[in-house]
Design an enzyme around this catalytic site. Structure first.
Site, PDB file in Angstrom:
ATOM      1  N   HIS A 195       0.830  -1.200   0.000  1.00 35.85           N
ATOM      2  CA  HIS A 195       0.000   0.000   0.000  1.00 35.85           C
ATOM      3  C   HIS A 195       0.867   1.254   0.000  1.00 35.85           C
ATOM      4  O   HIS A 195       1.966   1.257   0.538  1.00 35.85           O
ATOM      5  CB  HIS A 195      -0.911   0.006   1.229  1.00 35.85           C
ATOM      6  N   TYR A 205       0.601   2.113  13.230  1.00 34.86           N
ATOM      7  CA  TYR A 205       1.329   2.991  12.338  1.00 34.86           C
ATOM      8  C   TYR A 205       0.800   4.404  12.399  1.00 34.86           C
ATOM      9  O   TYR A 205      -0.384   4.655  12.472  1.00 34.86           O
ATOM     10  CB  TYR A 205       1.415   2.475  10.915  1.00 34.86           C
TER      11      TYR A 205
END
Length: 185
Positions: free
Chosen positions: A65, A135
Site C-alpha cells: 500500500h 502505524y
C-alpha cells in the site's frame, strides 16, 4: 542496545529505529517514537496526522500500500503485539532502487520501528496470531490518493517467510508494479 538509533535501510528514505527495551517481571517499557531525536538525526520532522492499529491472524499479508496524497504520506511502523515481517518497497520509477524491497522482523517490545518515507510502498506479514501493527501517518487517509500493488508480484519477488498465507481480494486483484505504472501513463 543502550541508546536510540536510526539506521538507514538499503532503500533511500527508509530507516530502522531502535530503542532500548526495559524488561522486568512486570513486562516491558520502550520509547517507540521520539520526534526530537528523529529531527536531530534526519534533519526534518515527522508530524503524525493519523494513527492506525491493525490486528491480523498468522499468515495475513497486507499491502503493498501507498499514497500519492499531495502532501505526501510517510509512515512510522511499530509492532504492538505479536510479531510481523515488515516490508518496504521502492515504487519510485526514477529511483536507483526501483522495484527493490527490504524486510525486517518487528516484535512487540523489541524496541524496533520502521520509518517509511513518502513515495515508498509498505506491506507486512503477521508471523503469529493476534499480531497488532501500529502505524503513524504524516497525512490522513485520502481515498482518491490511496493505491496498492499486488504483494505477490513476481517482478518484485518478495520472499515471504511463510507459505500458508492469506491475502485480501483487494490486494490479490491489485496490479503488478509494471501494470500499475503502464496504466497511469
Amino acid at each position: 542496545m543502550n541508546k536510540l538509533q536510526l539506521i538507514p535501510l538499503s532503500i533511500e528514505g527508509a530507516w530502522l529505529f531502535t530503542s532500548p527495551a526495559f524488561v522486568d517481571d512486570r513486562g516491558y517499557f520502550v520509547e517507540s517514537f521520539k520526534s526530537d531525536f528523529f529531527k536531530e538525526k534526519l534533519g526534518f520532522s515527522f508530524d503524525a496526522s493519523q494513527a492506525n492499529l491493525s490486528r491480523s491472524k498468522k499468515g495475513v499479508i497486507r499491502g503493498i500500500h501507498f499514497s500519492f496524497a499531495p502532501e505526501g504520506q510517510a509512515k512510522w511502523i511499530t509492532c504492538a503485539n505479536g510479531s510481523l515481517w515488515d516490508v518496504v518497497v521502492d515504487i519510485r520509477p526514477k529511483s536507483p532502487t526501483y522495484g527493490k524491497w527490504e524486510a525486517h522482523e518487528l516484535k512487540a517490545g523489541d524496541g524496533k520501528s520502521i520509518y517509511i518515507g513518502s513515495g515508498l510502498g509498505h506491506a507486512f506479514l503477521a508471523l503469529e496470531d493476534q499480531t497488532v501493527i501500529s502505524y503513524l501517518l504524516s497525512s490522513p487517509y485520502s481515498p482518491g490518493n490511496e493505491f496498492a500493488i499486488n504483494p505477490l508480484d513476481p517482478e518484485i519477488g518478495i520472499a515471504w517467510p511463510l507459505s500458508d498465507i492469506s491475502v485480501s481480494t483487494k490486494d490479490k486483484e491489485a496490479p503488478t508494479m509494471s501494470n500499475f505504472y503502464s496504466n497511469r501513463n
